[in-house]
Design an enzyme around this catalytic site. Structure first.
Site, PDB file in Angstrom:
ATOM      1  N   ASP A 248      38.286  54.786  49.239  1.00 49.65           N
ATOM      2  CA  ASP A 248      38.795  53.413  49.234  1.00 49.65           C
ATOM      3  C   ASP A 248      40.160  53.331  48.572  1.00 49.65           C
ATOM      4  O   ASP A 248      40.641  54.278  47.948  1.00 49.65           O
ATOM      5  CB  ASP A 248      37.840  52.522  48.436  1.00 49.65           C
ATOM      6  CG  ASP A 248      36.623  52.148  49.259  1.00 49.65           C
ATOM      7  OD1 ASP A 248      36.677  52.291  50.486  1.00 49.65           O
ATOM      8  OD2 ASP A 248      35.629  51.700  48.646  1.00 49.65           O
ATOM      9  N   LYS A 270      40.513  48.828  52.313  1.00 43.55           N
ATOM     10  CA  LYS A 270      39.796  47.716  51.711  1.00 43.55           C
ATOM     11  C   LYS A 270      40.555  47.104  50.556  1.00 43.55           C
ATOM     12  O   LYS A 270      40.308  47.370  49.398  1.00 43.55           O
ATOM     13  CB  LYS A 270      38.400  48.129  51.203  1.00 43.55           C
ATOM     14  CG  LYS A 270      37.359  48.206  52.257  1.00 43.55           C
ATOM     15  CD  LYS A 270      36.123  47.464  51.793  1.00 43.55           C
ATOM     16  CE  LYS A 270      34.869  48.069  52.374  1.00 43.55           C
ATOM     17  NZ  LYS A 270      34.142  48.868  51.412  1.00 43.55           N
ATOM     18  N   MET A 383      37.044  40.677  40.744  1.00 50.22           N
ATOM     19  CA  MET A 383      37.752  40.058  41.881  1.00 50.22           C
ATOM     20  C   MET A 383      37.946  38.557  41.655  1.00 50.22           C
ATOM     21  O   MET A 383      37.766  37.766  42.576  1.00 50.22           O
ATOM     22  CB  MET A 383      36.971  40.292  43.191  1.00 50.22           C
ATOM     23  CG  MET A 383      36.850  41.748  43.552  1.00 50.22           C
ATOM     24  SD  MET A 383      35.668  42.048  44.864  1.00 50.22           S
ATOM     25  CE  MET A 383      34.125  42.067  43.993  1.00 50.22           C
TER      26      MET A 383
HETATM   27  C1  LIG Z   1      35.420  45.721  45.179  1.00 51.30           C
HETATM   28  S1  LIG Z   1      35.302  45.642  43.444  1.00 51.30           S
HETATM   29  C2  LIG Z   1      34.740  47.232  43.083  1.00 51.30           C
HETATM   30  C3  LIG Z   1      34.118  47.349  41.743  1.00 51.30           C
HETATM   31  C4  LIG Z   1      33.683  48.759  41.455  1.00 51.30           C
HETATM   32  N1  LIG Z   1      32.623  49.173  42.301  1.00 51.30           N
HETATM   33  C5  LIG Z   1      33.290  48.942  39.998  1.00 51.30           C
HETATM   34  O1  LIG Z   1      32.129  49.233  39.708  1.00 51.30           O
HETATM   35  O2  LIG Z   1      34.165  48.817  39.136  1.00 51.30           O
HETATM   36  C6  LIG Z   1      36.976  45.645  42.982  1.00 51.30           C
HETATM   37  C7  LIG Z   1      37.221  44.888  41.691  1.00 51.30           C
HETATM   38  O3  LIG Z   1      36.810  45.649  40.585  1.00 51.30           O
HETATM   39  C8  LIG Z   1      37.640  45.354  39.474  1.00 51.30           C
HETATM   40  N2  LIG Z   1      38.322  46.596  39.105  1.00 51.30           N
HETATM   41  C9  LIG Z   1      38.184  47.803  39.650  1.00 51.30           C
HETATM   42  N3  LIG Z   1      38.928  48.714  39.004  1.00 51.30           N
HETATM   43  C10 LIG Z   1      39.562  48.047  38.031  1.00 51.30           C
HETATM   44  C11 LIG Z   1      40.486  48.438  37.023  1.00 51.30           C
HETATM   45  N4  LIG Z   1      40.898  49.693  36.891  1.00 51.30           N
HETATM   46  N5  LIG Z   1      40.939  47.488  36.168  1.00 51.30           N
HETATM   47  C12 LIG Z   1      40.520  46.207  36.272  1.00 51.30           C
HETATM   48  N6  LIG Z   1      39.658  45.802  37.181  1.00 51.30           N
HETATM   49  C13 LIG Z   1      39.179  46.695  38.060  1.00 51.30           C
HETATM   50  C14 LIG Z   1      38.630  44.319  39.943  1.00 51.30           C
HETATM   51  O4  LIG Z   1      38.069  43.043  39.653  1.00 51.30           O
HETATM   52  C15 LIG Z   1      38.663  44.565  41.426  1.00 51.30           C
HETATM   53  O5  LIG Z   1      39.104  43.435  42.132  1.00 51.30           O
END
Ligand SMILES: C[S@@+](CC[C@H](N)C(=O)[O-])C[C@H]1O[C@@H](n2cnc3c(N)ncnc32)[C@H](O)[C@@H]1O
Length: 468
Positions: A248, A270, A383
């Site tokens: 992704d 995505k 998100m």
């Molecule tokens: C589709 S979700 C995936 C979440 C992922 N599966 C997890 O467990 O972290 C994507 C969201 O995760 C959060 N996110 C993922 N990586 C991040 C990071 N390094 N810093 C801040 N937020 C993060 C944000 O809110 C982003 O919009």
């Protein structure tokens, strides 16, 4: 990469070391381990001459001459005298002979790395002259990590290579065979020095080599929040044995670098409202690759079962009888909380935590914000950036105190990490003013106060930036 790593075959090739001190002796010794024919030219004291003679070398106790370089495969200048080093470098360059001047990358056409030698496994580490001490520390760490008999294992495998190739013709099956071998008990037996029994066991294994079947598999793997150091060991192993990696947008290059070089890498994108492949297409792709016999890693940011659609993919694959496993990853909430030093629960104030998405299948209205506002616990919003104002309004209109602390973390654990602090009332404005665009996590609740408490506060109206 400033220097291209390559390993030279110096067996029986003439090599020159200029200098007569302990550094020159060390370099001469090193070249001898590569079975080079080493000549040393330089003024050495009696002790050094004795040492060099003991190594089987003849030292020419005189000044360097341009003709010394003729026919050499490599030249190392360890004279420790700027004039001599410069001259050696110039003569070698003019003659097109690779030259290394000790501790002087500018006058060198190659660098001698810090070496971990478990021949035939050899590892070279260099900082390109930027931080030699760091390279040496890395070497010490690798030394400590690698089994002492790693070289024996490589030789053992080398002896059976031909036999395995004869028995298992398919290159992919063969790779799998070796993969299992190196990760399995037989390799441990070799590493523990049980030569005879490991030889017998290997023969039995080779003869039953067709035990490897063609069926593929999918591992749905969490890559963590971005920092490669936060990958789990299991994720690392899965990555290193995958034939195909389907990844992704949130999975960075530094993590993909752990994959096998020959693994097929498929980006399926995505970003919000910008899907390179639809979820159905991704499901179908995973199934197709696995049914063709590949070991597929479906690599997702964070944890695959937290807002990662891991469940949907798992169900799709399992329904088609495909072997599917899940490797958890560090989710953004725990990573961002650690980065901002916010405990998601705290015995004094907060007994629960809820992870919610600010961007549900349809919109933020999917979430019962009214119920969440009343619970007096930590809310972590994934998100949530696009609907930040709406989330803030919902919470406050349903009874949350406007002054409730909020931490906003962008790009947690990545070099561009940004941590901001605000309140339930101000966080949408703060996020807007700061122009956040990366993945953003919002932590709402009493525990978020500690983010502000430990950070520098910039006084600018309601805006308090706590780290850039
Ligand atoms: C589709 S979700 C995936 C979440 C992922 N599966 C997890 O467990 O972290 C994507 C969201 O995760 C959060 N996110 C993922 N990586 C991040 C990071 N390094 N810093 C801040 N937020 C993060 C944000 O809110 C982003 O919009």
């Amino acid at each position: 990469m400033e220097f291209f790593p390559a390993f030279l075959d110096l067996r029986d090739k003439p090599c020159l070391v200029v200098g007569g001190g302990s550094l020159a002796i060390a370099k001469a010794r090193l070249l001898l381990t590569a079975q080079a024919r080493v000549r040393v030219v330089g003024a050495a004291n009696a002790d050094d001459v004795e040492q060099l003679n003991a190594l089987g070398l003849v030292i020419l106790p005189r000044e360097f001459r341009a003709s010394d370089v003729e026919g050499c495969a490599v030249v190392i200048s360890a004279a420790g005298d700027a004039t001599i080093d410069r001259k050696v470098s110039q003569v070698a360059r003019d003659a097109g002979v690779p030259v290394n001047v000790v501790d002087n990358p500018k006058q060198s056409t190659f660098v001698v790395p810090a070496i971990v030698d478990r021949g035939p496994i050899v590892i070279g580490i260099t900082s390109g002259g930027a931080a030699p001490l760091l390279a040496r520390r890395v070497r010490a760490q690798i030394e400590a990590m690698l089994p002492a008999r790693l070289g024996d294992l490589a030789r053992f495998a080398g002896q059976f290579r031909g036999a395995v190739k004869a028995v298992i013709a398919d290159a992919r099956l063969r790779r799998r065979f070796w993969d299992r071998f190196f990760g399995g008990p037989l390799a441990q037996m070799v590493l523990s020095g049980r030569d005879r029994s490991s030889r017998e066991a290997m023969l039995a294994l080779v003869n039953g080599g067709h035990a490897d079947d063609l069926s593929g598999s999918v591992a749905i793997v969490g890559a963590g929040p971005g920092d490669p150091d936060l990958l789990t060991l299991k994720a690392l192993r899965a990555l290193q044995s995958a034939d195909v990696i389907v990844y992704d947008r949130l999975v960075g290059k530094r993590i993909l670098d752990f994959a096998r070089r020959d693994a097929e890498r498929i980006f399926v994108g995505k970003a919000k409202d910008n899907h390179t492949l639809s979820q159905n297409d991704i499901n179908a792709l995973l199934a197709q690759k696995a049914l063709a016999g590949s070991r597929v890693v479906r690599l997702k940011g964070g944890d695959p079962f937290i807002f990662g659609r891991g469940g949907e993919e798992r169900d799709y694959l399992a329904a088609r009888g495909i072997d599917v496993t899940v490797v958890p990853g560090i989710t953004a909430a725990t990573a961002a909380a650690a980065a901002a030093s916010v405990p998601l629960t705290h015995r004094d104030t907060t007994q629960a935590v809820t992870f919610v998405t600010g961007h549900g299948r349809d919109s933020a209205s999917d979430i019962e914000w009214a119920a969440l506002a009343r619970l007096d616990h930590t809310i972590v919003v994934y998100m949530g950036l696009a609907n930040a104002q709406r989330i803030s309004d919902q919470l406050i209109n349903n009874g949350m105190a406007p002054a409730t602390p909020v931490a906003i973390i962008e790009n947690a654990t990545l070099p561009a990490e940004k941590i901001l602090s605000g309140t339930a009332a101000t966080f949408p404005m703060i996020a807007g003013q700061q122009g956040l665009v990366g993945p953003v996590l919002i932590i709402i609740g009493e525990v978020a106060a500690s983010a502000a408490a430990r950070q520098t506060i910039i006084h600018d109206a309601d805006l308090r930036e706590v780290a850039a």
